[in-house]
Design a protein around this motif. Structure first.
Motif, PDB file in Angstrom:
ATOM      1  N   HIS A   1     -36.910  18.976  14.735  1.00 50.31           N
ATOM      2  CA  HIS A   1     -37.063  20.425  14.804  1.00 50.31           C
ATOM      3  C   HIS A   1     -37.214  21.049  13.424  1.00 50.31           C
TER       4      HIS A   1
ATOM      5  N   SER B   1     -36.518  22.002  23.013  1.00 48.86           N
ATOM      6  CA  SER B   1     -36.108  23.302  22.522  1.00 48.86           C
ATOM      7  C   SER B   1     -35.674  24.214  23.670  1.00 48.86           C
TER       8      SER B   1
ATOM      9  N   VAL C   1     -33.479  18.298  20.594  1.00 50.88           N
ATOM     10  CA  VAL C   1     -33.544  19.241  19.482  1.00 50.88           C
ATOM     11  C   VAL C   1     -32.620  20.389  19.870  1.00 50.88           C
TER      12      VAL C   1
END
Length: 419
Positions: free
Chosen positions: A99, A329, A354
């Protein structure tokens, strides 16, 4: 209200350096030679900013002072922006975080990790494939879980990974090894790869994986499945039109016996889109996540993020959210949140891991842009998002949708699910 965003404004100044970075800059800086110091000044800004704001120094084994010692002289010697971009990439690579990366890497740079295969280190550092991205070029040519990558473009994969390992670890970290292997198998941007694979039975095969032109698909698609189960596929939370498209699909499925929401190919987006979708499944405000940010040498006390109910009706039947290694995410935050508000089971594989909201950052002199992990996210029980496991784990390339249909068939008769 703090919003859990992947598109964030920068934090204000004022945080202290990370524990590994507390030496004052003046104590580390030698007299500069009489030359253009644009690149080394931007290096200092990059090193200082990540030292102050990056949120995972507690989990990483990165010696951040050693990073400065190793790479600052390379920045000072850079003769061009291209040279400096290479140095900046190496600095960011020391954090081995998918990330945290340059926003616009060079066209011939190595692809980021988790491009089309997920690698777990096997025995003796072997690159064991545990997941293959649906509809990727690798899947098209028959790469499958259970195989081992031996070589990429004629080079042993362990040799490639060795060149990608962070150089500034205070001690070995298996996560860094896994990260390097995943970068190694991904190849270079815009170029095909030749892979040599070994099957579980020991058979070796070699073939080319071409570059595949992405197919443009709608961000939201829906259809009715057998057993009066609705399916809504959400491929992004980054487009404002997603919310209206989801609402239209949910209206169509208002009277179904259950609902499946598929985020297996979703790379993330904004909480401003994902959170209102969660609001369609509750009739009272509920917490769905907890968050922290850098504060001094550690992290702040957590704050709680909530979901507000949103009409025109509440969908009350059982819900399953499908996940894969390419749910990333906010597409990890959404399944976590749906489970947190008591309105869904998660079915599939672990996700991309992430686990933080990211902030953008632009270096003042070169204009180089990147993003970095800034605010770690936790579920309502304060468990890290990056360790999130599905309720029903489906590994080895098995049919995740079929597993969800079977679970919803069992749940459809229950009436004890939260409203």
């Amino acid at each position: 209200m703090q919003h859990l965003l992947d598109r964030r404004f920068l934090l204000g100044r004022g945080a202290a350096l990370a524990a590994a970075s507390v030496l004052p800059l003046s104590a580390l800086t030698a007299a500069e030679p009489d030359r253009d110091v644009t690149y080394v000044e931007d290096f200092d800004e990059l090193w200082r900013t990540l030292g102050e704001r990056y949120c995972y120094f507690g989990e990483k084994r990165t010696d951040w002072v050693a990073v400065r010692r190793m790479y600052r002289t390379q920045a000072l010697a850079a003769q061009s922006l291209d040279d400096f971009v290479v140095v900046a990439g190496k600095v960011i690579g020391e954090l081995y975080d998918a990330h945290t990366h340059l926003s616009d890497p060079p066209a011939d740079a190595l692809r980021g990790p988790y491009f089309d295969m997920w690698i777990d280190p096997g025995r003796d550092g072997a690159a064991l494939i545990t997941s293959v991205r649906d509809s990727s070029a690798a899947a098209d040519v028959g790469v499958s879980p259970g195989e081992t990558v031996i070589a990429v473009d004629g080079r042993p994969v362990q040799n490639i990974a060795a060149t990608l390992m962070p150089r500034c670890l205070s001690r070995p970290d298996p996560a860094a090894t896994a990260f390097a292997l995943n970068v190694a198998v991904s190849g270079q941007r815009g170029r095909p790869r030749t892979l040599a694979l070994r099957s579980a039975s020991g058979q070796v095969r070699q073939f080319m994986v071409p570059v595949k032109t992405p197919v443009s698909l709608a961000n939201v698609e829906s259809r009715m499945l057998a057993g009066n189960i609705g399916l809504i596929v959400i491929r992004s939370f980054a487009d404002d039109a997603v919310l209206a498209a989801f609402d239209a699909a949910l209206l169509r499925f208002k009277d179904t016996a259950g609902l499946i929401i598929d985020v297996r190919e979703n790379g993330g987006g904004d909480t401003a889109i994902a959170r209102p979708i969660m609001g369609r499944f509750i009739n009272e405000t509920r917490p769905y996540a907890r968050m922290r940010r850098r504060e001094g040498n550690g992290l702040s006390a957590p704050w709680t993020e909530v979901v507000e109910p949103r009409g025109p009706f509440v969908y009350r039947q059982p819900v399953a959210v499908l996940t894969s290694r390419w749910s990333a995410s906010m597409a990890e935050g959404f399944p976590m949140g749906m489970r947190g508000i008591g309105r869904a089971m998660i079915i599939g594989t672990p996700m991309m891991r992430v686990g933080a909201a990211v902030f953008p950052f632009r270096l003042d002199r070169t204009g180089l842009q990147l993003q970095y992990s800034a605010e770690p996210v936790y579920d309502v029980h304060d468990q890290p998002r990056w360790l999130l496991e599905p309720d029903v784990r489906v590994d080895g390339g098995a049919d995740i949708l079929a597993a969800a249909l079977a679970k919803l068939a069992q749940a459809a008769g229950r009436r004890d699910l939260p409203a």
